[in-house]
Design an enzyme around this catalytic site. Structure first.
Site, PDB file in Angstrom:
ATOM      1  N   HIS A 111       0.826  -1.210   0.000  1.00  0.00           N
ATOM      2  CA  HIS A 111       0.000   0.000   0.000  1.00  0.00           C
ATOM      3  C   HIS A 111       0.861   1.262   0.000  1.00  0.00           C
ATOM      4  O   HIS A 111       0.739   2.119   0.859  1.00  0.00           O
ATOM      5  CB  HIS A 111      -0.963  -0.010   1.199  1.00  0.00           C
ATOM      6  CG  HIS A 111      -2.093  -0.966   1.021  1.00  0.00           C
ATOM      7  ND1 HIS A 111      -2.114  -2.210   1.600  1.00  0.00           N
ATOM      8  CD2 HIS A 111      -3.235  -0.876   0.299  1.00  0.00           C
ATOM      9  CE1 HIS A 111      -3.228  -2.840   1.259  1.00  0.00           C
ATOM     10  NE2 HIS A 111      -3.926  -2.051   0.473  1.00  0.00           N
ATOM     11  N   ASN A 112       1.729   1.364  -1.010  1.00  0.00           N
ATOM     12  CA  ASN A 112       2.633   2.498  -1.124  1.00  0.00           C
ATOM     13  C   ASN A 112       2.137   3.417  -2.243  1.00  0.00           C
ATOM     14  O   ASN A 112       1.049   3.214  -2.792  1.00  0.00           O
ATOM     15  CB  ASN A 112       4.038   1.971  -1.432  1.00  0.00           C
ATOM     16  CG  ASN A 112       3.996   0.931  -2.540  1.00  0.00           C
ATOM     17  OD1 ASN A 112       3.419   1.180  -3.587  1.00  0.00           O
ATOM     18  ND2 ASN A 112       4.581  -0.235  -2.298  1.00  0.00           N
ATOM     19  N   HIS A 126       0.749   1.922  -5.471  1.00  0.00           N
ATOM     20  CA  HIS A 126      -0.638   1.464  -5.443  1.00  0.00           C
ATOM     21  C   HIS A 126      -1.589   2.666  -5.548  1.00  0.00           C
ATOM     22  O   HIS A 126      -2.544   2.639  -6.333  1.00  0.00           O
ATOM     23  CB  HIS A 126      -0.923   0.670  -4.160  1.00  0.00           C
ATOM     24  CG  HIS A 126      -2.383   0.410  -3.928  1.00  0.00           C
ATOM     25  ND1 HIS A 126      -3.133  -0.395  -4.764  1.00  0.00           N
ATOM     26  CD2 HIS A 126      -3.249   0.887  -2.990  1.00  0.00           C
ATOM     27  CE1 HIS A 126      -4.387  -0.427  -4.334  1.00  0.00           C
ATOM     28  NE2 HIS A 126      -4.487   0.351  -3.266  1.00  0.00           N
ATOM     29  N   HIS A 152      -6.600   7.667  -2.072  1.00  0.00           N
ATOM     30  CA  HIS A 152      -7.454   6.715  -1.349  1.00  0.00           C
ATOM     31  C   HIS A 152      -6.760   5.851  -0.295  1.00  0.00           C
ATOM     32  O   HIS A 152      -7.430   5.335   0.595  1.00  0.00           O
ATOM     33  CB  HIS A 152      -8.180   5.814  -2.345  1.00  0.00           C
ATOM     34  CG  HIS A 152      -7.422   4.572  -2.674  1.00  0.00           C
ATOM     35  ND1 HIS A 152      -6.326   4.587  -3.495  1.00  0.00           N
ATOM     36  CD2 HIS A 152      -7.557   3.293  -2.242  1.00  0.00           C
ATOM     37  CE1 HIS A 152      -5.835   3.370  -3.579  1.00  0.00           C
ATOM     38  NE2 HIS A 152      -6.566   2.556  -2.825  1.00  0.00           N
ATOM     39  N   ASP A 153      -5.456   5.631  -0.363  1.00  0.00           N
ATOM     40  CA  ASP A 153      -4.800   4.788   0.659  1.00  0.00           C
ATOM     41  C   ASP A 153      -3.660   5.533   1.346  1.00  0.00           C
ATOM     42  O   ASP A 153      -2.784   4.904   1.965  1.00  0.00           O
ATOM     43  CB  ASP A 153      -4.251   3.496   0.023  1.00  0.00           C
ATOM     44  CG  ASP A 153      -5.235   2.338   0.145  1.00  0.00           C
ATOM     45  OD1 ASP A 153      -6.087   2.394   1.057  1.00  0.00           O
ATOM     46  OD2 ASP A 153      -5.161   1.404  -0.672  1.00  0.00           O
ATOM     47  N   GLN A 205      -6.103 -16.805  -4.370  1.00  0.00           N
ATOM     48  CA  GLN A 205      -6.331 -15.881  -5.484  1.00  0.00           C
ATOM     49  C   GLN A 205      -7.547 -16.319  -6.303  1.00  0.00           C
ATOM     50  O   GLN A 205      -8.358 -15.490  -6.694  1.00  0.00           O
ATOM     51  CB  GLN A 205      -5.084 -15.815  -6.377  1.00  0.00           C
ATOM     52  CG  GLN A 205      -3.911 -15.068  -5.771  1.00  0.00           C
ATOM     53  CD  GLN A 205      -4.198 -13.595  -5.528  1.00  0.00           C
ATOM     54  OE1 GLN A 205      -4.559 -13.210  -4.429  1.00  0.00           O
ATOM     55  NE2 GLN A 205      -4.074 -12.771  -6.554  1.00  0.00           N
TER      56      GLN A 205
HETATM   57 ZN   LIG Z   1      -6.195   0.622  -2.114  1.00  0.00          ZN
END
Ligand SMILES: [Zn+2]
Length: 897
Positions: free
Chosen positions: A559-560, A563, A599-600, A773
């Site tokens: 989540h960097n 992303h 968003h993150d 997955q």
């Molecule tokens: Zn995200």
């Protein structure tokens, strides 16, 4: 004439006569004097003697003994009344207890139809068959309100008389003698004699005196009882306050836990069978995801009761305390409306009106019509109910406490109301007591400090902005000293070409780009959307904003910033290439792409559940969608800084629109909300197919605010999960970095929380990744991309790649399954062979150890096969080497060998 000595001699010789004489002539007087304690009485004792002297003396002793032996108030009074009805020559007598419910005084029958030969059990009125008089009804009511004795020779001539009890009992009342029983100034009860017998027309003044005299007994009995009741009430109240005080103030963080703790601690002092606490939803405005179904016409708008401050009455949780039989506590989250504690509608009524409701004889009350049979296996039914609001200091009703069935079977009274009220007040207040305020203020302060810190660390510095806007080199000055045209000149050169860098493609790959490149790509998108000039975004601000976003993302495994950028890029591509832009204004498109980038931001590499379990302050700040709300706040914090605010030249209305859309878009990335919007999105897609003309559909959609919001929310999900719809060489790598971040959380759960992580986060179960997955694609992703491809055919490349990735993952899964099966079979065969050999030669212990050693030795890490299969192109390997993140997850795998 006999002298004293002779008389004494005679009496000594005739004890029977002596006793008889004394009984008849003196004992009543002695006892009467004893009882009268100074009250002047006009009674001539000699009259008793003539009337019922013998009986009376018997009665008196009987009564005194009764008080001593009998602790039951009703029983003592019954005996007294039985004797009295005989002495008064009354057809029957009754006793009415005075009490207050809901702040209104009333009288209730306690002993009914008592006469000389009555049996106690026939006369004792059970709580469920009480006759209750308001004070303004009937002669008894009149006595209670005037606190004076009345003697009514003919009831038909008395304005206070009410014949409703006569009608009820098919009895004719002719005359009445009624007297109040007081404790000091307080009303306690009314005693009444009905219908004088022996052909006498009515009760006489003599009867009044008799009644008055014997009232002393009644008084004594009642006072003892009343005092002990008051005493126990006070004691109970004191205890309740003591307990709730110490326990409630102990813990202030979790409101529910507070309620529970306090109520559980005081359970022993609550004089009832059972009680329940319904906790009310405190949100004043609905979240968008709950509002949509209403706006879409799927759920009728709420027209039910509301709290006085305008909230919909939603009991989100019930805590049910069972004190009768086997003690138990049940917590019922999201209780259905027909849950027994709610179905009466009483808690809702209390929440709506804020009134204390005290209902006796529930069986007869329309609130409790539902109660056709016992409510549980123990045969328990609701008999009496006391329900009251729990109010906080802001005077908002936070919940409703309902107490059922006072232990002694009597209705709850004023005492209970006071007791329970003080408890519920305590609970309500504790929720917002000064300490909590303090804490919240501190939190506010911390937020301010936090904002300063965020800006200090995250905001693009003057030297950093030169990486994009090299005004020093180019113009020899700072960006703020440049004209927009000068900045534009630089940007037109340094920003990448959209076609060249493929930012308009669904298969865009960030691997080859540095983080700074991605910042430039992001800026390029605002140009492509044509919003820079249209909304007068200062170029310096736009650059600084995008740069700061990239810095706001932490350098974590998945989540960097990459992303964050990818989500913004996919949003951009869905709008432009996917042709979804046709429904949205430029302003809305700008908000949506910005939401994607934000968003993150400041993600910590752990999910919402982890924030809760680890007690992260964020979890206390936000009730649900913890991280998403934080990302949103973080993004808005940046936008509040004027040098970062790309919205600074919007008018008020435009500003409200972009912020509203960002609110929805970022919260919508919480996958927990995904299932709430699925069917609504599907219906919109279905609806689009009913239009023959695409332009008509577009025109219709452009005005449909709610539908546009739903599509946007689903677009955010499609963007957030877009790695799953990328070409396999990208997906396989990204999936590993996602998994690696999950495993890192799993490690934290094991070490910090000392909990076993779920398989998805357990690095020891890494070989299950292909299976996971496949499941993720089937249960979450395929719907999203199938529906979007159905909606806009331009989006089909995403679906195709998703389906291809499904195949690839499945192949890996099957490969792994086959290997595992083969290994299992080989192991079994070896075991059997070794077992047979061992059985022939050695003991079983040796044999066991052998097999285990072997199995450790021969089990290779299944990830090994997996990594072999993922053969990235040489180009990708090269770019991966440049990136810390990519090498990181490879390292985390190799570490295992
Ligand atoms: Zn995200």
């Amino acid at each position: 004439m006999v002298d004293a000595a002779t008389a004494t001699q005679f009496l000594d010789a005739n004890p029977h006569f002596a006793k008889h004489y004394y009984d008849v002539n003196f004992r009543p007087k002695v006892v009467s004097d004893l009882l009268d304690n100074g009250r002047a009485t006009a009674v001539d004792v000699s009259r008793y003697h003539r009337l019922t002297a013998v009986e009376e003396s018997e009665i008196l002793f009987d009564l005194v003994r009764d008080i001593q032996d009998n602790l039951q108030m009703e029983k003592s009074l019954f005996n007294l009344m039985r004797h009295l009805s005989f002495m008064l020559r009354a057809d029957c007598m009754s006793l009415f207890m005075y009490r207050q419910r809901n702040g209104v005084a009333e009288l209730a029958t306690r002993l009914f139809n008592v006469h000389k030969d009555s049996v106690f059990d026939d006369c004792l009125v059970q709580p469920d068959s009480e006759i209750v008089y308001p004070l303004d009804l009937g002669i008894v009511g009149h006595v209670a309100s005037t606190k004076k004795m009345v003697n009514v020779p003919d009831v038909s001539q008395n304005p206070h008389f009410s014949n409703f009890v006569d009608e009820l009992t098919e009895y004719t009342t002719r005359n009445v003698l009624a007297v109040p029983i007081m404790n000091g100034k307080d009303m306690v009860a009314v005693m009444m004699a009905v219908n004088k017998m022996d052909d006498a027309p009515h009760f006489t003044t003599t009867d009044e005196e008799t009644l008055n005299k014997y009232l002393n007994f009644a008084n004594l009995v009642l006072r003892v009882f009343h005092l002990s009741y008051l005493h126990s009430c006070e004691t109970r109240r004191g205890q309740v306050l003591l307990w709730s005080a110490s326990k409630v103030f102990e813990e202030l963080t979790d409101i529910e836990r507070q309620f529970h703790k306090a109520l559980y601690t005081v359970r022993a002092f609550l004089n009832c069978d059972r009680y329940s606490v319904g906790l009310l939803d405190m949100t004043k405005t609905k979240e968008f995801f709950d509002l949509w179904p209403v706006l879409m016409g799927e759920v009728p708008p709420y027209d039910g009761p509301k709290t006085p401050d305008g909230r919909e009455i939603v009991f989100y949780k019930i805590i049910d305390y069972i004190l009768h039989g086997k003690e138990d506590i049940k917590v019922i989250p999201n209780p259905p409306a027909d849950h027994w504690a709610l179905v009466s509608g009483l808690p809702t009524y209390v929440a709506e009106n804020g009134l204390i409701c005290n209902i006796m004889n529930a069986a007869e009350d329309e609130f409790f019509d539902f109660q056709k049979e016992p409510l549980d296996n123990s045969g328990w039914t609701v008999r009496n109910v006391l329900s009251m609001p729990i109010v906080n200091k802001k005077e908002e009703i936070v919940g409703v406490a309902t107490f059922y069935n006072r232990k002694d079977g009597k209705p709850f009274d004023e005492m209970d109301e006071t007791l329970m009220e003080s408890l519920t007040q305590f609970l309500g207040w504790s929720v917002l007591n000064p300490d909590t305020y303090d804490k919240m203020n501190k939190l506010e302060n911390r937020k301010d400090i936090f904002q300063d810190m965020v800006l200090y660390h995250v905001k693009c510095r003057k030297d950093e902005i030169q990486n994009v806007l090299n005004t020093r080199e180019r113009w020899g000055k700072e960006p703020d000293e440049c004209e927009e045209e000068e900045l534009e000149e630089i940007l037109s050169e340094v920003l990448p070409n959209a076609r060249k860098v493929e930012i308009l493609e669904f298969h865009f790959c960030d691997f080859e780009h540095s983080e700074l490149d991605l910042v430039k790509c992001g800026i390029r998108m605002y140009y492509e959307l044509k919003v820079v000039d249209k909304f007068h975004i200062p170029r310096e601000v736009l650059v600084r904003f995008m740069y700061s976003l990239s810095k706001g993302y932490r350098k974590i495994t998945y989540h960097n910033w990459r992303h964050g950028f990818n989500v913004g890029q996919t949003m951009f591509t869905l709008l432009m290439t996917g042709d979804l832009k046709r429904y949205y204004t430029d302003l809305e498109c700008m908000a949506m792409v910005t939401a994607g980038f934000c968003h993150d931001i400041d993600h910590r590499g752990t999910n919402n559940l982890y924030q809760m379990k680890s007690g992260n302050p964020l979890a206390k700040l936000h009730g649900s969608s913890i991280l998403e709300r934080h990302h949103l706040e973080f993004g808005k914090t940046l936008l509040r800084d004027e040098s970062l605010n790309i919205y600074q030249n919007l008018n008020r209305r435009q500003h409200d629109i972009v912020i509203h859309l960002m609110d929805i878009a970022i919260i919508a990335t919480d996958l927990a909300l995904y299932f709430k919007k699925r069917t609504m999105f599907q219906k919109i897609v279905d609806q689009s197919k009913t239009y023959e003309n695409w332009n008509d559909w577009t025109k219709y959609m452009m005005l449909e605010t709610t539908r546009k919001e739903i599509v946007m929310a689903m677009m955010m999900t499609a963007c957030d999960l877009s790695a799953i719809a990328k070409p396999w060489e990208i997906q396989s790598k990204v999936a590993l970095s996602v998994a690696a971040e999950f495993w890192e959380q799993g490690d934290l759960e094991r070490t910090v929380l000392e909990q076993q992580p779920i398989p998805m986060m357990d690095r020891n179960k890494a070989e299950e990744l292909p299976k996971l997955q496949c499941g993720f694609i089937d249960f979450v992703c395929s719907f999203v991309y199938k529906e979007f491809s159905r909606f806009h055919v331009e989006i089909t490349p995403m679906l195709d790649r998703l389906l291809n990735n499904r195949k690839e993952w499945n192949a890996l899964k099957e490969e792994h399954d086959a290997k595992m099966a083969a290994m299992e079979a080989a192991k079994k065969a070896k075991e059997e062979a070794a077992g047979a050999a061992a059985a022939a030669r050695q003991g079983p212990g040796r044999h066991r150890r052998n097999t285990i050693q072997k199995s450790i030795f021969i089990t290779p890490n299944p990830m090994f096969f997996f990594l072999q299969r993922v053969r990235p192109s040489p180009r990708l390997v090269r770019s991966a080497r440049k990136m810390r993140i990519k090498t990181f997850h490879i390292k985390s795998f190799t570490k295992k060998y």
